[in-house]
Structure formats: C-alpha cells, structure tokens
Design an enzyme around this catalytic site. Structure first.
Site, PDB file in Angstrom:
ATOM      1  N   LYS A  10       0.849  -1.205   0.000  1.00 45.62           N
ATOM      2  CA  LYS A  10       0.000   0.000   0.000  1.00 45.62           C
ATOM      3  C   LYS A  10       0.885   1.257   0.000  1.00 45.62           C
ATOM      4  O   LYS A  10       1.947   1.249  -0.611  1.00 45.62           O
ATOM      5  CB  LYS A  10      -0.976  -0.045   1.184  1.00 45.62           C
ATOM      6  CG  LYS A  10      -1.730  -1.384   1.229  1.00 45.62           C
ATOM      7  CD  LYS A  10      -2.864  -1.413   2.197  1.00 45.62           C
ATOM      8  CE  LYS A  10      -3.521  -2.803   2.156  1.00 45.62           C
ATOM      9  NZ  LYS A  10      -4.708  -2.894   2.963  1.00 45.62           N
ATOM     10  N   HIS A  97      -8.872  -3.340  -5.988  1.00 49.52           N
ATOM     11  CA  HIS A  97      -8.661  -3.430  -4.541  1.00 49.52           C
ATOM     12  C   HIS A  97      -9.723  -2.599  -3.829  1.00 49.52           C
ATOM     13  O   HIS A  97     -10.123  -1.534  -4.306  1.00 49.52           O
ATOM     14  CB  HIS A  97      -7.254  -2.950  -4.163  1.00 49.52           C
ATOM     15  CG  HIS A  97      -6.946  -3.253  -2.729  1.00 49.52           C
ATOM     16  ND1 HIS A  97      -7.375  -2.444  -1.703  1.00 49.52           N
ATOM     17  CD2 HIS A  97      -6.315  -4.298  -2.151  1.00 49.52           C
ATOM     18  CE1 HIS A  97      -7.001  -2.987  -0.548  1.00 49.52           C
ATOM     19  NE2 HIS A  97      -6.349  -4.114  -0.800  1.00 49.52           N
ATOM     20  N   GLU A  99      -9.692  -0.643  -1.417  1.00 47.79           N
ATOM     21  CA  GLU A  99      -9.377   0.764  -1.133  1.00 47.79           C
ATOM     22  C   GLU A  99      -9.544   1.619  -2.386  1.00 47.79           C
ATOM     23  O   GLU A  99      -9.915   2.796  -2.305  1.00 47.79           O
ATOM     24  CB  GLU A  99      -7.963   0.860  -0.552  1.00 47.79           C
ATOM     25  CG  GLU A  99      -7.965   0.368   0.897  1.00 47.79           C
ATOM     26  CD  GLU A  99      -6.714  -0.385   1.308  1.00 47.79           C
ATOM     27  OE1 GLU A  99      -5.661  -0.191   0.688  1.00 47.79           O
ATOM     28  OE2 GLU A  99      -6.817  -1.188   2.257  1.00 47.79           O
ATOM     29  N   GLU A 170     -11.319 -10.697  -1.030  1.00 45.61           N
ATOM     30  CA  GLU A 170     -10.953  -9.915   0.158  1.00 45.61           C
ATOM     31  C   GLU A 170     -12.218  -9.279   0.740  1.00 45.61           C
ATOM     32  O   GLU A 170     -12.632  -8.206   0.301  1.00 45.61           O
ATOM     33  CB  GLU A 170      -9.972  -8.807  -0.223  1.00 45.61           C
ATOM     34  CG  GLU A 170      -8.661  -9.311  -0.779  1.00 45.61           C
ATOM     35  CD  GLU A 170      -7.553  -8.273  -0.588  1.00 45.61           C
ATOM     36  OE1 GLU A 170      -6.552  -8.616   0.027  1.00 45.61           O
ATOM     37  OE2 GLU A 170      -7.714  -7.131  -1.036  1.00 45.61           O
ATOM     38  N   GLY A 176      -7.411  -5.116   7.130  1.00 44.29           N
ATOM     39  CA  GLY A 176      -6.781  -4.179   8.071  1.00 44.29           C
ATOM     40  C   GLY A 176      -7.490  -4.074   9.403  1.00 44.29           C
ATOM     41  O   GLY A 176      -7.229  -3.165  10.179  1.00 44.29           O
ATOM     42  N   SER A 215      -6.464  -9.555   6.782  1.00 41.65           N
ATOM     43  CA  SER A 215      -5.902  -9.894   8.094  1.00 41.65           C
ATOM     44  C   SER A 215      -5.218 -11.263   8.123  1.00 41.65           C
ATOM     45  O   SER A 215      -5.299 -11.973   9.128  1.00 41.65           O
ATOM     46  CB  SER A 215      -6.971  -9.782   9.184  1.00 41.65           C
ATOM     47  OG  SER A 215      -7.411  -8.441   9.276  1.00 41.65           O
ATOM     48  N   GLY A 236      -1.606  -7.434   3.517  1.00 41.27           N
ATOM     49  CA  GLY A 236      -1.275  -6.024   3.686  1.00 41.27           C
ATOM     50  C   GLY A 236      -0.387  -5.828   4.905  1.00 41.27           C
ATOM     51  O   GLY A 236       0.828  -5.983   4.852  1.00 41.27           O
ATOM     52  N   GLY A 237      -1.014  -5.520   6.048  1.00 43.11           N
ATOM     53  CA  GLY A 237      -0.289  -5.148   7.263  1.00 43.11           C
ATOM     54  C   GLY A 237       0.848  -6.097   7.624  1.00 43.11           C
ATOM     55  O   GLY A 237       1.963  -5.650   7.943  1.00 43.11           O
TER      56      GLY A 237
HETATM   57  P1  PGA Z   1      -4.551  -6.650   5.444  1.00 36.03           P
HETATM   58  O1  PGA Z   1      -4.769  -6.090   3.945  1.00 36.03           O
HETATM   59  O2  PGA Z   1      -3.707  -7.913   5.312  1.00 36.03           O
HETATM   60  O3  PGA Z   1      -3.837  -5.541   6.163  1.00 36.03           O
HETATM   61  O4  PGA Z   1      -5.900  -6.958   5.996  1.00 36.03           O
HETATM   62  C1  PGA Z   1      -5.021  -6.973   2.883  1.00 36.03           C
HETATM   63  C2  PGA Z   1      -5.171  -6.179   1.603  1.00 36.03           C
HETATM   64  O5  PGA Z   1      -5.687  -5.044   1.655  1.00 36.03           O
HETATM   65  O6  PGA Z   1      -4.790  -6.647   0.515  1.00 36.03           O
END
Ligand code: PGA
Length: 251
Positions: A10, A97, A99, A170, A176, A215, A236-237
């Site tokens: 990200k 995605h 976001e 997702e 997140g 997550s 992500g995180g």
């Molecule tokens: P996350 O993000 O692992 O932080 O939940 C996943 C993503 O947005 O691809």
C-alpha cells in the site's frame, strides 16, 4: 499452478526502506521456500526499482504493482501505464482493490476496463473482489461477488492464459481490521468464485488462482493456505515487516 504469496505494501515505505525490507525478505526465505510457491512484492510505484534490485536473481520472487491507468500513454497527469511498469520488471498488477473501490471511488466498470487493458498489455492481473459487512449481513455475498466478477472480466478474452488472471477474495470487513474470515466463510466464497470462473471461462478456470486477503497473519496463514480453492494469499499489514511476512510465506 504455484501458490502465490503477495505482499501489498500500500502507501508504505520510502525507496530505501523498501529496498532493505525486500533484501531482508529474500535473505530469510531463499533456499527455504516450499516447492510450488512463489512470492510477489507490490511496493508503491516509487519503490519499484529498488525492490527489483533487491529481488534480482532471487528464485520465485516476482515484482507487482498496486495500480495502473488503462491507456498506452497520453495526457493523464499523475497516472502510470502498464508499459512503464513492465519496463521496470513488473509482471502483475492489482485491479479492484477495495481501497480503490471504496476510498478512491473506482467503479466496477472502471475495474473491468483496467483488468482487460492490463492483460492485453502483457501484465498479469490480480482482480480483487469482496463484500462489505452490511452486504454480508443482508445475505448478499454471492450477489456482490457475481457482480464484481462479471463486470471485472467483462472485456477479458475467454481464451486468456489462466495463469495470468488471479482473483483475490478480500472481504472488506476483514481488511486491516484484524478480523479474519473463518474457514467456512473462505471455503464458501472461494468455491463460489471458482464456479463463476468456470461458468465464464470454462475448464481453464481450474488453473486460475484464487487468493484470500484480509488480516492474514503468521499464525493463521498455514490454516488458510491449506483450504480448498485457496491458491495463495494477498497480505497487507503483516507483509510490511520481512520477519512477519517470511513466516507467512514459509508457513
Ligand atoms: P490486510 O490487507 O492484510 O492488512 O488486511 C489486505 C489487503 O488489503 O490486501
């Protein structure tokens, strides 16, 4: 069909931080990766070249991009084309995605144009789909996934190389938040996505990878990756620290 472990960084990391994290990851994972697995890093545009340099020569590591604009070139201030990405060694890019859909306002039709344009420009595409929590509560998971999938691949040729089109399921409520979807929820959604892909693309859809994202952490990765129809994870995180992501990749 290799299982894909994709790190979506990200809007994180300067170029020097990205270079170091990628180098650390290669150091932790090289020589220990199980057969049939590959690792992809999707840094911000500004860190593609340093990450490419850190990955040079590393076996089964790929470079991905988080976004692109669906035109060859032109007056599109601030945008980046697939050809510019391929020039830096990028082989895959994300589309759809959550976001980009829900924070940046991309519509399913725009996601569809990007997916088709990216594939026709020689990129592999990871098309992301997933429902919001109110849609799940209203029993609309399959309706949302069907809409996003059909719109997402509407202009994709039916004979597309199945290895170059991945879907990432997702659920928006799991991104997140620390709230991971349970095995039953993942199994159901992935089986539905597989059925949809077979309906659209025929038998070759069995070779399209369906990733789970939301997550994913070192302590739940092994269980998730072992589920039916889970051909990888989009993280992500927990991908931001080389140590954490290496434990996911090696799980
Ligand atoms: P996350 O993000 O692992 O932080 O939940 C996943 C993503 O947005 O691809």
């Amino acid at each position: 069909m290799n299982k894909l472990f994709a790190a979506n960084w990200k809007m994180h990391k300067t170029s020097s931080e990205a270079r170091q994290t990628a180098a650390d990851l290669v150091g932790l994972v090289s020589g220990r990766l199980k057969p049939g697995r590959e690792v992809m890093i999707l840094p911000p545009f500004t860190a593609l070249t340093p990450v490419a340099e850190s990955l040079r020569g590393a076996k089964n590591f790929l470079l991905g991009a988080q976004n692109f604009y669906p035109q060859k070139q032109g007056a599109f201030t601030g945008e980046i084309s697939p050809a510019m990405l391929r020039d830096l060694g990028v082989t895959f890019a994300l589309t759809g995605h959550s976001e980009r859909r829900h924070v940046l306002g991309e519509t399913s039709a725009q996601v569809g144009s990007k997916t088709a344009f990216g594939l026709s420009s020689g990129l592999g595409v990871i098309l992301c789909v997933g429902e919001k929590i109110d849609e799940r509560k209203a029993g609309r998971v399959e309706a949302v996934l069907e809409h996003q999938l059909r719109e997402g691949v509407r202009e994709v040729p039916r004979d597309v190389d199945p290895e170059r089109l991945c879907i990432a399921y997702e659920p928006v409520w799991a991104i997140g938040t620390g709230e991971v979807a349970g095995p039953e929820e993942i199994l159901e959604a992935h089986a539905f996505v597989r059925r949809m892909l077979v309906d659209i693309f025929g038998a070759s859809a069995s070779r399209m990878r369906i990733l789970y994202g939301g997550s994913v952490k070192p302590d739940n990765a092994a269980e998730i990756i072992a589920l039916d129809n889970v051909d990888g994870v989009l993280v992500g995180g927990a991908s931001l620290k080389a140590e954490d992501f290496s434990r996911i990749v090696l799980a």
